[in-house]
Scaffold this motif. Sequence first.
Motif, PDB file in Angstrom:
ATOM      1  N   ASP A 182       0.847  -1.196   0.000  1.00  0.00           N
ATOM      2  CA  ASP A 182       0.000   0.000   0.000  1.00  0.00           C
ATOM      3  C   ASP A 182       0.882   1.245   0.000  1.00  0.00           C
ATOM      4  OD1 ASP A 182      -0.505   1.357   3.113  1.00  0.00           O
ATOM      5  OD2 ASP A 182       0.803  -0.371   2.821  1.00  0.00           O
ATOM      6  N   PRO A 183       0.346   2.420  -0.349  1.00  0.00           N
ATOM      7  CA  PRO A 183       1.199   3.607  -0.457  1.00  0.00           C
ATOM      8  C   PRO A 183       1.660   4.157   0.882  1.00  0.00           C
ATOM      9  CG  PRO A 183      -1.081   4.185  -0.885  1.00  0.00           C
ATOM     10  CD  PRO A 183      -1.039   2.683  -0.789  1.00  0.00           C
ATOM     11  N   LEU A 184       0.953   3.846   1.966  1.00  0.00           N
ATOM     12  CA  LEU A 184       1.297   4.462   3.247  1.00  0.00           C
ATOM     13  C   LEU A 184       2.381   3.690   3.986  1.00  0.00           C
ATOM     14  CD1 LEU A 184       0.509   6.870   5.018  1.00  0.00           C
ATOM     15  CD2 LEU A 184      -1.104   5.371   6.195  1.00  0.00           C
ATOM     16  N   LYS A 185       2.195   2.407   4.138  1.00  0.00           N
ATOM     17  CA  LYS A 185       3.162   1.605   4.901  1.00  0.00           C
ATOM     18  C   LYS A 185       4.071   0.778   3.992  1.00  0.00           C
ATOM     19  CE  LYS A 185       3.516  -1.752   8.658  1.00  0.00           C
ATOM     20  NZ  LYS A 185       4.428  -2.680   7.962  1.00  0.00           N
ATOM     21  N   GLY A 186       3.475   0.101   2.997  1.00  0.00           N
ATOM     22  CA  GLY A 186       4.262  -0.809   2.178  1.00  0.00           C
ATOM     23  C   GLY A 186       5.348  -0.115   1.382  1.00  0.00           C
ATOM     24  N   ILE A 187       4.975   0.859   0.555  1.00  0.00           N
ATOM     25  CA  ILE A 187       5.959   1.568  -0.268  1.00  0.00           C
ATOM     26  C   ILE A 187       6.901   2.380   0.595  1.00  0.00           C
ATOM     27  CG2 ILE A 187       6.247   3.289  -2.078  1.00  0.00           C
ATOM     28  CD1 ILE A 187       5.220   0.625  -3.068  1.00  0.00           C
ATOM     29  N   THR A 188       6.380   3.028   1.635  1.00  0.00           N
ATOM     30  CA  THR A 188       7.240   3.830   2.507  1.00  0.00           C
ATOM     31  C   THR A 188       8.286   2.956   3.192  1.00  0.00           C
ATOM     32  OG1 THR A 188       5.486   5.445   2.872  1.00  0.00           O
ATOM     33  CG2 THR A 188       7.257   5.372   4.486  1.00  0.00           C
ATOM     34  N   ALA A 189       7.902   1.750   3.597  1.00  0.00           N
ATOM     35  CA  ALA A 189       8.883   0.849   4.214  1.00  0.00           C
ATOM     36  C   ALA A 189       9.956   0.453   3.215  1.00  0.00           C
ATOM     37  CB  ALA A 189       8.166  -0.387   4.757  1.00  0.00           C
ATOM     38  N   VAL A 190       9.576   0.223   1.965  1.00  0.00           N
ATOM     39  CA  VAL A 190      10.557  -0.120   0.936  1.00  0.00           C
ATOM     40  C   VAL A 190      11.517   1.042   0.696  1.00  0.00           C
ATOM     41  CG1 VAL A 190      10.842  -0.668  -1.509  1.00  0.00           C
ATOM     42  CG2 VAL A 190       9.063  -1.804  -0.180  1.00  0.00           C
ATOM     43  N   VAL A 191      10.969   2.260   0.630  1.00  0.00           N
ATOM     44  CA  VAL A 191      11.807   3.441   0.389  1.00  0.00           C
ATOM     45  C   VAL A 191      12.771   3.660   1.541  1.00  0.00           C
ATOM     46  CG1 VAL A 191      11.762   5.944   0.128  1.00  0.00           C
ATOM     47  CG2 VAL A 191      10.132   4.527  -1.139  1.00  0.00           C
ATOM     48  N   ARG A 192      12.287   3.540   2.759  1.00  0.00           N
ATOM     49  CA  ARG A 192      13.130   3.795   3.927  1.00  0.00           C
ATOM     50  C   ARG A 192      14.152   2.684   4.156  1.00  0.00           C
ATOM     51  NH1 ARG A 192      10.207   4.281   8.960  1.00  0.00           N
ATOM     52  NH2 ARG A 192      12.024   5.433   9.696  1.00  0.00           N
ATOM     53  N   ALA A 193      13.932   1.513   3.531  1.00  0.00           N
ATOM     54  CA  ALA A 193      14.914   0.444   3.642  1.00  0.00           C
ATOM     55  C   ALA A 193      16.123   0.669   2.739  1.00  0.00           C
ATOM     56  CB  ALA A 193      14.265  -0.899   3.310  1.00  0.00           C
ATOM     57  N   ASP A 194      15.983   1.555   1.754  1.00  0.00           N
ATOM     58  CA  ASP A 194      17.101   1.886   0.869  1.00  0.00           C
ATOM     59  C   ASP A 194      18.170   2.622   1.680  1.00  0.00           C
ATOM     60  OD1 ASP A 194      18.848   2.678  -1.090  1.00  0.00           O
ATOM     61  OD2 ASP A 194      17.311   3.416  -2.460  1.00  0.00           O
ATOM     62  N   ILE A 195      19.418   2.234   1.516  1.00  0.00           N
ATOM     63  CA  ILE A 195      20.498   2.835   2.300  1.00  0.00           C
ATOM     64  C   ILE A 195      20.618   4.324   2.030  1.00  0.00           C
ATOM     65  CG2 ILE A 195      22.281   2.335   0.580  1.00  0.00           C
ATOM     66  CD1 ILE A 195      22.609   2.147   4.427  1.00  0.00           C
ATOM     67  N   ASP A 196      20.259   4.756   0.803  1.00  0.00           N
ATOM     68  CA  ASP A 196      20.352   6.181   0.486  1.00  0.00           C
ATOM     69  C   ASP A 196      19.336   7.007   1.261  1.00  0.00           C
ATOM     70  OD1 ASP A 196      22.438   5.815  -1.282  1.00  0.00           O
ATOM     71  OD2 ASP A 196      21.102   5.501  -2.997  1.00  0.00           O
ATOM     72  N   TRP A 197      18.192   6.410   1.609  1.00  0.00           N
ATOM     73  CA  TRP A 197      17.133   7.163   2.286  1.00  0.00           C
ATOM     74  C   TRP A 197      16.874   6.632   3.684  1.00  0.00           C
ATOM     75  CZ3 TRP A 197      16.455  11.401  -0.232  1.00  0.00           C
ATOM     76  CH2 TRP A 197      16.611  11.416  -1.619  1.00  0.00           C
ATOM     77  N   LYS A 198      17.789   5.882   4.218  1.00  0.00           N
ATOM     78  CA  LYS A 198      17.603   5.346   5.571  1.00  0.00           C
ATOM     79  C   LYS A 198      17.667   6.486   6.579  1.00  0.00           C
ATOM     80  CE  LYS A 198      18.928   1.240   8.162  1.00  0.00           C
ATOM     81  NZ  LYS A 198      17.674   0.571   7.821  1.00  0.00           N
ATOM     82  N   GLY A 199      16.673   6.570   7.422  1.00  0.00           N
ATOM     83  CA  GLY A 199      16.603   7.645   8.406  1.00  0.00           C
ATOM     84  C   GLY A 199      15.582   8.707   8.075  1.00  0.00           C
ATOM     85  N   ILE A 200      15.070   8.734   6.845  1.00  0.00           N
ATOM     86  CA  ILE A 200      14.032   9.705   6.506  1.00  0.00           C
ATOM     87  C   ILE A 200      12.710   9.227   7.093  1.00  0.00           C
ATOM     88  CG2 ILE A 200      13.240   8.713   4.310  1.00  0.00           C
ATOM     89  CD1 ILE A 200      13.398  11.649   3.233  1.00  0.00           C
ATOM     90  N   TYR A 201      11.894  10.155   7.574  1.00  0.00           N
ATOM     91  CA  TYR A 201      10.706   9.729   8.314  1.00  0.00           C
ATOM     92  C   TYR A 201       9.464  10.495   7.891  1.00  0.00           C
ATOM     93  CZ  TYR A 201       7.773   8.250  12.208  1.00  0.00           C
ATOM     94  OH  TYR A 201       6.762   7.727  12.953  1.00  0.00           O
TER      95      TYR A 201
END
Length: 486
Positions: free
Chosen positions: A433-452
């Motif tokens: 889903d766009p809220l949790k699923g995609i956001t979790a995938v994006v935040r798992a990327d090392i380039d964007w780790k820590g963005i909230y």
Amino acid sequence: MPKQLTYVRGEMLAPKEPPLREAGVVKWLRENLFSGPLNTILTLLGLLATAWLLLHLVPWLMHSVWNAGSLGECRQIIAATWGEGATGACWAVVRERWPQYIFGFYPQDFALIARLSFADQYAAAGGYEGVFGAAVNGAVREAFIADLRANAGLFDLYVLGYWRPILAFVLMFVAIAPVLFTALPRKMIWFSLLYPALAFWLLWGGTVWLPVVALLGFAVMGAVFTLLKDQLGVPVSAGLGLVAAVLWWLFAQAPVTAGLQSALPFGLASVDSDQFGGFLLSIVIGVTAISASLPMGILLALGRRSDMLLVRTLSVGFIEFIRGVPLITLLFTASLLLQYFLPPGNNFDIILRVIILVTFFAAAYIAEVIRGGLAALPRGQYEAADALGLDYWQAQRLVVMPQALKISIPGIVSSFIGLFKDTTLVAFVGLMDPLKGITAVVRADIDWKGIYWEPYIFAGTLFFIICFGMSRYSMWLERKLKTDHR
């Protein structure tokens, strides 16, 4: 000579301005914000909270960065531009991951097909004119035009590289569709009936014969109903028709589809359900469940008010059971248990399973909303329909249901808004889903780790725009259909 009365005024005094505390902004503040000690304290606390929020939020938004390749690069740009210790929003993650938020992992080569399926939903609304009348359908058409324009945003079309052909299609469709609705208003009901199969094929791909053979199941249902309704009556023949359609789907659909594909191979490359995600997934589940739950809710509401004991009992049992079970339980049922009720070797798509149970969930609540609208109608409306010589279904379609639906518009739209927001719960059954699923995938990327904050704010803003648009549309539709006091 009569005595002159000294206490009677001989001339009127000139009018004076009212006291400052009784007019203008001061009066409004005194009556609404400082009307008593408690309200004064609450107002001051609210002002302090608002000032604190703006003090932190405005600089964070003013220091936004839109072009960066990682969170670290964003922070370096903010520090270099506004000094060490400055904070700012890193919207570059949205700019870079925009296709994922819209389509998930859906193949970008198929994005054009997904866009066409979004456009088709506009035309699918046309068939409702033959059921609910031109006034309601005109409002539906305008809402779908707005939705079509929103789905055809030039920015994401440019990112996907398909903006020229899709924009040409959208402009052509918007130009031709009103002509079709005007020239053939009642014929568009057939497009509405065929649209689910067309959208399924455009989105999931595969052989074109799968949706065609699935539609033949409804043809079998109609044939059985037509042949038996004079001998057995409407309820029994409708039930036998449904049984015949289910048997067709369970046992005949697979071999017939395989035979047609072997004889006339035609189709698109298949797309797996795990590639769906983002707002494409939410819109597919939300639009399908909304479209299917409304007619199902109407039938359940009529069944609950029926004089036939069996129909009323089944309707009440279905409504009360679904309303008594949390949606997340139904989603886990769709994910884990529903497959066990199907024949062995039958791979029923997870998204379709979720759509079915979400539709059942929404239909139970819609049924109660419409039942309230039916109960609000005066008894004279039913008696007037009987006096005109209308049978049950004619009375419901021409007299009763249009008035009940008009009364029920706020509740129906509220249920639809809640349903669309609840599509984010599919993340618990493994869908992106766009809220949790995609956001979790994006935040798992090392380039964007820590963005909230930025991914959640972006997804929440899009949900707000869609839901607020539905709310404003329902208010506009209420005003347009409010003809009883003109």
